[in-house]
Design an enzyme around this catalytic site. Structure first.
Site, short mmCIF file in Angstrom:
data_model
loop_
_atom_site.label_atom_id
_atom_site.label_comp_id
_atom_site.label_asym_id
_atom_site.label_seq_id
_atom_site.Cartn_x
_atom_site.Cartn_y
_atom_site.Cartn_z
N GLY A 116 24.04 -1.85 -34.40
CA GLY A 116 23.76 -3.00 -35.25
C GLY A 116 22.53 -2.83 -36.12
O GLY A 116 22.48 -3.32 -37.26
N THR A 168 31.14 -2.90 -36.54
CA THR A 168 30.84 -2.62 -35.15
C THR A 168 29.98 -1.35 -35.13
O THR A 168 29.96 -0.61 -36.11
CB THR A 168 32.11 -2.36 -34.31
OG1 THR A 168 32.84 -1.30 -34.90
CG2 THR A 168 33.00 -3.58 -34.25
N GLY A 169 29.32 -1.13 -34.02
CA GLY A 169 28.50 0.07 -33.92
C GLY A 169 27.04 -0.30 -33.72
O GLY A 169 26.72 -1.36 -33.20
N THR A 218 31.96 -4.22 -29.92
CA THR A 218 31.92 -5.51 -30.60
C THR A 218 33.34 -5.78 -31.02
O THR A 218 34.11 -4.85 -31.19
CB THR A 218 31.02 -5.40 -31.85
OG1 THR A 218 29.70 -5.05 -31.44
CG2 THR A 218 30.98 -6.67 -32.66
N ARG A 256 16.89 -8.93 -27.86
CA ARG A 256 17.37 -8.10 -28.99
C ARG A 256 18.63 -8.75 -29.60
O ARG A 256 19.55 -9.13 -28.90
CB ARG A 256 17.72 -6.70 -28.48
CG ARG A 256 18.27 -5.74 -29.56
CD ARG A 256 19.77 -5.70 -29.58
NE ARG A 256 20.30 -4.65 -30.46
CZ ARG A 256 21.58 -4.52 -30.79
NH1 ARG A 256 22.48 -5.40 -30.34
NH2 ARG A 256 21.99 -3.56 -31.57
N VAL A 257 18.62 -8.88 -30.90
CA VAL A 257 19.80 -9.41 -31.59
C VAL A 257 20.30 -8.32 -32.53
O VAL A 257 19.51 -7.70 -33.25
CB VAL A 257 19.43 -10.69 -32.39
CG1 VAL A 257 20.61 -11.13 -33.24
CG2 VAL A 257 19.02 -11.80 -31.42
N1 GLY Z 1 27.18 -4.07 -33.49
C1 GLY Z 1 26.79 -4.80 -32.37
C2 GLY Z 1 25.38 -4.70 -32.02
O1 GLY Z 1 24.72 -3.75 -32.37
O2 GLY Z 1 24.91 -5.58 -31.34
#
Ligand code: GLY
Length: 322
Positions: free
Chosen positions: A238, A235-236, A185, A213-214
């Site tokens: 989510g 980031t990582g 990200t 998926r969000v």
């Molecule tokens: N951190 C980005 C995601 O998990 O979509």
């Protein structure tokens, strides 16, 4: 610290930060610096975690998430699960500026983008398609041999095989492993010469995610937040930031007069409450231009530049082993 302007971003932001810095140096706004930096990152075909050539979902379709937030007004705009547009950050900014809403998703976001004249296009080229097939064929994924056939069937016929695969194979377990390296990200936080902060985030999300998926990136409070005092983004994995409302928590702690390093470290330490595998990197910058990166994965870094520097400088993020 005493700087006229500053910008920071995650490890993949180096391609965009010089542009943001130039905008800030000329007296441009933090919002413009964030958007223009992120656009360059989204346009980079070799970054397979953001924008053009981003990781596709299980069905081979790229669905992008992005968000932008202005600190002074806390105005915010986001889009999620957007297909066929390479610059979701710019669509998110239009959501913020032109609509009464904070987030548009899927078809609605695409219709909005089309109506505003954003160019619709195929956003996977040969490289992106090859990456998808490599993952699908198990070449870059740690799937036990006995599960490979099932997972391949899931890739190819999601609607038909999902129930069967989920009954026979611990899909959640596989995603937990996947989330260590198959995501990425970009976060950018900017402070302009008027002392205003803005934060932006863009991603293609977890590779081979379920359609629809969000992640945390477009969710205010989770993967992004910005006040007039501090901006923060993640980031990582989510799902972790969503469950902990990480970005807002960091901002809130700074408002409670906790030092920014400590506020971000507490965000990582909170992962212990979830007792889950996964990676999280928190990037935060305050209105003095002080920037920190904190993570539970060793070796991560971020970039920072301000009015006193010639360009972005690589900084090691603080590692907290949990
Ligand atoms: N951190 C980005 C995601 O998990 O979509």
């Amino acid at each position: 610290m005493n700087v006229d302007y500053a910008i920071c971003g995650t490890r993949n932001s180096i391609i965009g930060l010089p542009k943001g810095l130039e905008i800030l140096a000329k007296g441009g706004s933090a919002l413009d610096a964030v958007e223009e930096s992120i656009k360059l990152i989204e346009n980079n075909p070799f970054d397979i975690t953001v924008g053009f050539n981003g990781f596709p979902n299980l069905m081979g379709i790229v669905e992008l998430d992005a968000s932008i937030m202005e600190g002074k007004t806390r105005k915010a705009g986001a889009v999620a699960a957007v297909k066929n547009y390479r610059n979701p950050i710019s669509i998110a900014r239009k959501v913020m500026e032109l609509t009464p809403h904070a987030m548009l998703v899927g078809d609605g976001a695409e219709r909005f983008a089309k109506a505003l004249g954003f160019q619709e296009e195929e956003i996977l080229d040969e490289l992106g398609i090859r990456n998808y097939h490599n993952i699908m064929e198990g070449k870059s994924l740690d799937i036990p041999p006995e599960a490979q056939k099932l997972v391949r069937e899931l890739f190819m016929h999601f609607d038909v095989h999902l129930k069967e695969v989920m009954e026979e194979y611990p899909v959640k377990e596989w995603y937990r492993k996947l989330s260590f390296d198959k995501h990425g990200t970009t976060n950018v936080i900017a402070l302009d010469q008027d002392g205003e902060l803005a934060t932006g985030v863009s991603t293609s999300g977890l590779a081979m995610k379920f359609p629809g998926r969000v992640g945390d990136s477009p969710i205010f409070g989770a993967g992004i937040y910005c006040s007039s005092k501090v901006g923060s983004a993640c980031t990582g994995t989510g799902e972790l930031a969503i469950r902990l409302c990480t970005s807002r928590m960091v901002v809130e702690r700074v408002h409670q007069k906790i030092a920014i390093e400590k506020a971000a470290e507490m965000g990582i330490l909170e992962l212990k409450d979830l007792n889950e595998e996964g990676v999280l990197h928190i990037l935060s910058m305050d209105k003095s231009g002080k920037c920190v990166g904190v993570t539970n994965k060793s070796g991560l870094f971020h970039y920072y530049a301000d009015s006193t520097s010639e360009g972005p400088v690589k900084k090691a993020s603080t590692y907290i082993g949990l």
